[in-house]
Motif scaffolding. Structure first.
Motif, PDB file in Angstrom:
ATOM      1  N   TRP A 236       0.625  -0.964  -0.265  1.00  0.00           N
ATOM      2  CA  TRP A 236       0.493   0.099   0.289  1.00  0.00           C
ATOM      3  C   TRP A 236       0.714   1.034   0.008  1.00  0.00           C
ATOM      4  O   TRP A 236       0.841   2.220  -0.495  1.00  0.00           O
ATOM      5  CB  TRP A 236      -0.562   0.000   1.382  1.00  0.00           C
ATOM      6  N   LYS A 237       1.993   0.702   0.285  1.00  0.00           N
ATOM      7  CA  LYS A 237       3.102   2.907   1.003  1.00  0.00           C
ATOM      8  C   LYS A 237       3.189   2.560  -0.527  1.00  0.00           C
ATOM      9  O   LYS A 237       3.597   3.517  -1.197  1.00  0.00           O
ATOM     10  CB  LYS A 237       3.640   1.899   1.715  1.00  0.00           C
ATOM     11  N   GLU A 238       3.895   1.469  -1.382  1.00  0.00           N
ATOM     12  CA  GLU A 238       3.751   2.027  -2.898  1.00  0.00           C
ATOM     13  C   GLU A 238       3.615   2.379  -3.560  1.00  0.00           C
ATOM     14  O   GLU A 238       3.818   3.554  -4.605  1.00  0.00           O
ATOM     15  CB  GLU A 238       4.850   0.140  -3.168  1.00  0.00           C
ATOM     16  N   LEU A 239       1.897   1.471  -3.812  1.00  0.00           N
ATOM     17  CA  LEU A 239       1.033   2.174  -4.140  1.00  0.00           C
ATOM     18  C   LEU A 239       0.717   4.125  -3.939  1.00  0.00           C
ATOM     19  O   LEU A 239       0.745   4.745  -5.045  1.00  0.00           O
ATOM     20  CB  LEU A 239      -0.728   1.393  -4.118  1.00  0.00           C
ATOM     21  N   GLY A 240       0.127   3.795  -3.162  1.00  0.00           N
ATOM     22  CA  GLY A 240       0.677   5.333  -2.204  1.00  0.00           C
ATOM     23  C   GLY A 240       1.983   6.172  -2.519  1.00  0.00           C
ATOM     24  O   GLY A 240       1.840   7.420  -3.008  1.00  0.00           O
ATOM     25  N   ILE A 241       2.765   5.967  -2.917  1.00  0.00           N
ATOM     26  CA  ILE A 241       3.798   6.703  -3.894  1.00  0.00           C
ATOM     27  C   ILE A 241       4.004   6.178  -4.765  1.00  0.00           C
ATOM     28  O   ILE A 241       4.478   7.709  -5.743  1.00  0.00           O
ATOM     29  CB  ILE A 241       5.643   5.960  -3.578  1.00  0.00           C
TER      30      ILE A 241
ATOM     31  N   ASP B  71      12.395   0.187  -4.435  1.00  0.00           N
ATOM     32  CA  ASP B  71      13.001  -0.595  -4.862  1.00  0.00           C
ATOM     33  C   ASP B  71      12.294  -2.376  -5.229  1.00  0.00           C
ATOM     34  O   ASP B  71      12.474  -2.473  -4.968  1.00  0.00           O
ATOM     35  CB  ASP B  71      14.088  -0.939  -3.817  1.00  0.00           C
ATOM     36  N   ASN B  72      11.470  -1.675  -5.268  1.00  0.00           N
ATOM     37  CA  ASN B  72      10.523  -2.649  -6.587  1.00  0.00           C
ATOM     38  C   ASN B  72      10.376  -2.349  -8.205  1.00  0.00           C
ATOM     39  O   ASN B  72       9.953  -1.272  -8.166  1.00  0.00           O
ATOM     40  CB  ASN B  72       8.921  -2.596  -6.154  1.00  0.00           C
TER      41      ASN B  72
END
Length: 211
Positions: free
Chosen positions: A70-75, A188-189
């Motif tokens: 969810w954090k990566e989707l938010g970024i 880093d994904n």
């Protein structure tokens, strides 16, 4: 280790040129000519190349990709919103450079012949994936491991590779890709910059729909 980093940098630097040369030698046509005369072959070739390159990135542990958190989707969401706002500012400040840029010419080509699945597949999905593989995968991560200087170098080369002719035109490519580069550094994904770039390249479609 140093040899590997140099090798990854060179792959990122000349990868697109090698693919163009390979395309020409295989089909005796430039990528643009091939796309116009045999769109299905062009798309198939790109899918095969992308698959092989992604396999190499994964096999040699140059990048990692997994289901985004969810954090990566938010970024990703915040980055896309910021880049879209930046695009509107660019259109307002640099209308001439926008009108003569590669992206704008592609927009006019789409508008002149209507939406085609082949063109959208190439411009919105395949091209961004290839560019991220070379500039973010091999160069930013493989060669520089997300260092700031590596981000600036790979992003600058990306911008110059689009044939910019002025500083404002350079910024048109540099600023969005810089956002994509930092989204990759933060997560880093590898799915994040690829999705980011695909959404970024969808911006011209919004302009067309608003016409």
């Amino acid at each position: 280790m140093i040899f590997e980093k140099i090798m990854y940098f060179l792959i990122g630097l000349i990868g697109n040129l090698v693919i163009m040369a390979f395309t020409y030698s295989l089909f005796f046509a430039s990528p643009e000519q091939l796309f116009r005369t045999n769109q299905e072959a062009f798309i198939l070739l790109n899918i095969m190349i992308i698959t092989a390159l992604l396999y190499c990135l994964k096999k040699y542990k140059i990048v990692r990709w997994q289901k985004p958190s969810w954090k990566e989707l938010g970024i990703l969401l915040l980055g896309v919103v910021a880049v879209y706002l930046t695009k509107w500012v660019e259109i307002f400040l640099f209308p001439v450079d926008i009108a003569t840029s590669e992206s704008a010419q592609n927009i006019m080509e789409i508008a002149s012949r209507g939406f085609t699945v082949s063109f959208l597949t190439t411009a919105v999905i395949l091209a961004p994936m290839l560019e991220e593989i070379f500039y973010r995968g091999f160069m930013q991560k493989g060669s520089f491991n997300h260092s700031r200087i590596g981000i600036l170098i790979s992003t600058g080369i990306f911008a110059f590779s689009h044939g910019v002719s002025s500083f404002s035109a350079f910024l048109v490519y540099f600023i969005p890709e810089l956002g994509i580069a930092y989204s990759y550094k933060l997560t880093d994904n590898f799915w994040v910059p690829m999705a980011f770039h695909i959404l970024h390249n969808s911006f011209p479609l919004i302009l067309l729909l608003m016409r």
